[in-house]
Scaffold this active site. Structure first.
Site, mmCIF file in Angstrom:
data_model
loop_
_atom_site.group_PDB
_atom_site.id
_atom_site.type_symbol
_atom_site.label_atom_id
_atom_site.label_comp_id
_atom_site.label_asym_id
_atom_site.label_seq_id
_atom_site.Cartn_x
_atom_site.Cartn_y
_atom_site.Cartn_z
ATOM 1 N N LYS A 89 19.112 60.822 -53.484
ATOM 2 C CA LYS A 89 18.489 59.877 -52.557
ATOM 3 C C LYS A 89 17.251 60.531 -51.948
ATOM 4 O O LYS A 89 17.356 61.430 -51.118
ATOM 5 C CB LYS A 89 19.489 59.490 -51.453
ATOM 6 C CG LYS A 89 19.266 58.092 -50.859
ATOM 7 C CD LYS A 89 18.036 57.937 -49.993
ATOM 8 C CE LYS A 89 18.216 58.556 -48.623
ATOM 9 N NZ LYS A 89 17.013 58.294 -47.743
ATOM 10 N N GLU B 242 12.306 72.603 -32.696
ATOM 11 C CA GLU B 242 11.495 72.501 -33.913
ATOM 12 C C GLU B 242 10.535 71.315 -33.767
ATOM 13 O O GLU B 242 10.957 70.179 -33.579
ATOM 14 C CB GLU B 242 12.393 72.298 -35.142
ATOM 15 C CG GLU B 242 11.599 72.250 -36.433
ATOM 16 C CD GLU B 242 12.482 72.084 -37.656
ATOM 17 O OE1 GLU B 242 12.180 72.705 -38.688
ATOM 18 O OE2 GLU B 242 13.460 71.320 -37.584
#
Length: 478
Positions: free
Chosen positions: A184, A389
């Protein structure tokens, strides 16, 4: 004063790639519409131009793909390794032959500069298939027992920052070890995976060995939860990785996770400044900083802080931001409006918390998703930009006085994916590297990848290794 060069436009031609108006799912060797008939649009981040409509897979479509992979597994796993190797070699050669086309496609769909897709991504994609083709008939010598067996059907979910490279990292070892695959791709970058499906057909790969289901996170969740998937591999955010771990817990599925990072790039006072600056730039501004192992925290020894920052700012002032298809471009577009909003919000939070923001004079294009290369000074470990992050072209600069302080600050993070060390002393490199809790540590370089070298993290950066001999283990029943 160094000379300033004027660059004439040097655009790569779009004519080398033919993008169809619409694409279906690739299941059992054929392109097919989604069961519900749903589609979504994929756009070019640099212009917001719609590139194509792509089928949106439902749970029913994922089930079809897994059943096709299960059916193909019996014959594929029974093939001698030398026969599987032939298919992998063929795929690698076709990737090389079509590399210019694939590089342009990746740049259009992802937004990264053509210089990176052409010179970094595509050579590495082909190299991974060549490398694992070489392992296919040597698995009994890999150190995992005399007769290592494949697991079955591998469900693989990949991110948007390196669409084709992450596909290669996952599909190549899976096929070499005799597994079949349902992959995917990310919703914002589905096209190179669909072109890879065509490469599989071109290579004569048996039907059902590789299946590609496009769609959003719901398709990925359906794949991870499918009861007939034996192995799950995921690269992406830590939050989604934790959700996948919860889904897989209690099942017999094998799992590898490669998640977020907040890599420390440590520069000691004896480092070659100019070389370190190039490594810092490559560490955080490569692919617009949209790299899980980016060197997003710069730790500089106090005595050289000012000299290094002056040199770094001069270097950032020479970076060229703009059309990713221009061969002179250093900084391309951010992948999506959603990602740009996240980067913008975190940068604004950095300013609000007292860090000092700086960017070179930089004209941003009117259309598309753009963020100027940015660095923050006067950053402490309490700042959000030093902990979270950002996944964008934003560098946080901190200082240290001693090697022990550098190690303590580098390890003061929930992540543990990468780190860099800059010094002329080999003994210091070894001493510091041995104390860093990071899966990949570069010395006097950064963001160097090779199919023979394992990659992966500690702590919230995930577990398991991809690449090298270590990458075979995740797809073997050992």
């Amino acid at each position: 004063m160094a000379p300033v060069f004027d660059y004439a436009p040097a655009p790569e031609s779009r004519s080398v790639v033919d993008i169809a108006p619409s694409y279906g799912l690739f299941i059992d060797g054929e392109f097919t519409e989604a069961a519900g008939g749903k589609v979504f649009k994929t756009v070019s981040p640099s212009s917001e131009e719609v590139l194509a409509e792509v089928a949106e897979a439902s749970e029913e479509d994922v089930d079809r793909a897994v059943r096709a992979a299960r059916k193909a597994f019996e014959k594929w796993s029974a093939l001698p390794g030398s026969e599987r190797a032939k298919y992998l070699f063929r795929i690698a050669r076709i990737i090389q032959e079509r590399s210019r086309e694939l590089a342009v496609l990746e740049t259009l769909d992802n937004g990264k500069p053509i210089r990176e897709t052409r010179d970094a991504d595509l050579p590495l994609v082909a190299a991974h298939f060549f490398y694992y083709a070489g392992w296919a008939d040597k698995l009994e010598h890999a150190g995992y027992g005399a007769t290592p067996k494949p697991l079955g059907v591998a469900g693989q979910v990949i991110p948007w920052n390196f669409p084709l490279l992450m596909l290669a990292w996952k599909i190549a070892p899976a096929l070499a070890t005799g597994n079949t695959v349902v992959l995917k791709p990310a919703e914002t970058t589905p096209l190179s995976a669909l072109f890879f499906a065509d490469i599989c057909r071109q290579a004569g790969l048996p039907k059902g060995v590789v299946n590609i289901v496009t769609g959003d996170g719901r398709a990925g969740a359906a794949l991870v939860a499918h009861p007939d998937v034996n192995k799950v591999a995921f690269t992406g955010s830590t939050a989604v990785g934790k959700e996948i771990a919860r889904t897989v817990a209690g099942t017999r599925k094998k799992l590898t996770l490669e998640l977020g990072g907040k890599g420390a790039n440590i520069v000691f006072d004896d480092a070659p400044i100019d070389q370190a600056v190039e490594g810092i730039v490559n560490g955080i501004f490569f692919n617009q900083g949209q790299v899980c192992c980016a060197g997003s925290r710069l730790l500089v020894q106090e005595s050289i802080h000012d000299e290094l920052l002056d040199s770094l700012k001069r270097r950032l002032s020479t970076l060229r931001l703009g059309d990713p298809l221009d061969k002179n471009t250093d900084i391309g577009a951010i992948n999506s409006a959603e990602q740009l909003a996240r980067i913008t919000a975190l940068a604004e939070q950095g300013e609000a918390e007292g860090a000092e923001r700086w960017s070179p004079a930089c004209e941003l294009p009117e259309n598309g998703y753009w963020f100027a290369p940015t660095l923050f000074t006067n950053v402490t470990q309490a700042h959000t930009i030093a902990r979270d992050e950002i996944f964008g072209p934003v560098l946080s600069v901190l200082t240290f006085r001693t090697p022990d302080e550098a190690v303590a600050k580098a390890n003061n993070t929930p992540y543990g994916l990468s780190a860099g060390i800059w010094t002329e002393k080999g003994s210091r490199i070894l001493a510091v590297a041995g104390k860093l809790r990071a899966g990949v540590i570069w010395s006097n370089t950064f963001n160097k990848f090779d199919p023979t070298s394992p990659f992966g993290g500690y702590k919230e950066s995930g577990f398991g290794r991809e690449g090298g001999r270590h990458g075979l283990e995740a797809y073997l029943d050992v």
